[in-house]
Design a protein around this motif. Sequence first.
Motif, PDB file in Angstrom:
ATOM      1  N   ALA A   1       0.836  -1.205   0.000  1.00  0.00           N
ATOM      2  CA  ALA A   1       0.000   0.000   0.000  1.00  0.00           C
ATOM      3  C   ALA A   1       0.869   1.254   0.000  1.00  0.00           C
ATOM      4  N   PHE A   2       1.818   1.316   0.949  1.00  0.00           N
ATOM      5  CA  PHE A   2       2.737   2.451   1.053  1.00  0.00           C
ATOM      6  C   PHE A   2       4.102   1.926   1.487  1.00  0.00           C
ATOM      7  N   ASN A   3       5.149   2.562   0.967  1.00  0.00           N
ATOM      8  CA  ASN A   3       6.517   2.254   1.399  1.00  0.00           C
ATOM      9  C   ASN A   3       7.243   3.561   1.670  1.00  0.00           C
ATOM     10  N   GLY A   4       7.710   3.731   2.894  1.00  0.00           N
ATOM     11  CA  GLY A   4       8.405   4.958   3.254  1.00  0.00           C
ATOM     12  C   GLY A   4       9.844   4.953   2.768  1.00  0.00           C
ATOM     13  N   ILE A   5      10.322   6.141   2.398  1.00  0.00           N
ATOM     14  CA  ILE A   5      11.739   6.313   2.071  1.00  0.00           C
ATOM     15  C   ILE A   5      12.463   6.674   3.352  1.00  0.00           C
ATOM     16  N   CYS A   6      13.472   5.878   3.682  1.00  0.00           N
ATOM     17  CA  CYS A   6      14.216   6.002   4.934  1.00  0.00           C
ATOM     18  C   CYS A   6      15.519   6.764   4.697  1.00  0.00           C
TER      19      CYS A   6
END
Length: 348
Positions: free
Chosen positions: A32-37
């Motif tokens: 659904a969503f993937n955060g940029i770290c």
Amino acid sequence: MRAAVYHGPHRVEIEDVPTPEPGPGEVAVDVAFNGICGTDLHEYYAGPIFVPTSPHPLTGRQAPLTMGHEFSGTVAAVGPGVDGWAVGDRVAVEPIHRCGQCPPCRAGNYNVCQRIGFHGLMSDGGMAERTVVPVHMLHRLPDSVSLELGALVEPMSVAYHAATLGEPPADGTALVFGAGPIGIGLWFALRGKGLENVYVVEPSADRRSAVEALGARTLDPTDVDVPAFVADATDGRGADAVYDAAGVRPAVETALACVGSRRPMVSVAIYETPLETPLLNLVMNESRIQGSLCYTAADYEAVIALMDAGTYDTTGWVEHIALEDVVTEGFDALHAGRKTKVLVDPTR
């Protein structure tokens, strides 16, 4: 399917790759969503650092591979031998590969596994339409926790783990250095643990405004003598815990000047360049530097419970982008300081 594939520094390509299928003990997740770290930024601009250039001992993978280790999604398929999970379940993913055999793993501290790996850094990750993970990585999301919040469970668990290691008393004073995503997560975690006296130290006016809008009290180190302020606010005792989420020398030096006697500075930053630590401050104060790495399942469950209780708020600091914009509106914008937290939406 589409995926953001890491080939090396300054080279992440949106490619068509085979859609993965789960094997025994595995589950396929529609992301659904993937955060940029921040770690992703280090890999893109200065890597490979953690991305292996030879087969990883646990995953067998090396670059090129699909990025992304902060993600949520919906179970799309379950592999043989998987019980308790069904298609449609909403999940956050705890992306640690661990050996289960080294001394830290046997002691239950698998977050410092001697052969640790991360889904999305040492295996194909969540910056794609679908990914496959071992079933032990799954955490169920309550109906009240959105998939947007679910993608933030990973970085918020990094912060929660660090907040716990600092052990500040509920009536104590804590300082957080840096108002990026982990700094914001530290503020949420400390407040969730019942602390009222939490200050966020941040030189950027934009970042101070963002965390102030959430309710935080901030200090501008370019305008305020932070150690003097802390000494006055604590009747000379110093802070009960300070947290470095900035990863730069001025923040570390100021943090060590603020920490109370026999209390910790918890380091939860990645340092791109070596730091000179003023050891005399530590000796004279009998204070210490405490490292903090990742999280365990207990941290994940604690963060999800706090999200269920309404503790976390994404207003004003979280933005969504399409997978195709991961470099320009993701890496470049974050590196330039134009955004605070970016979630990649593979469905856009």
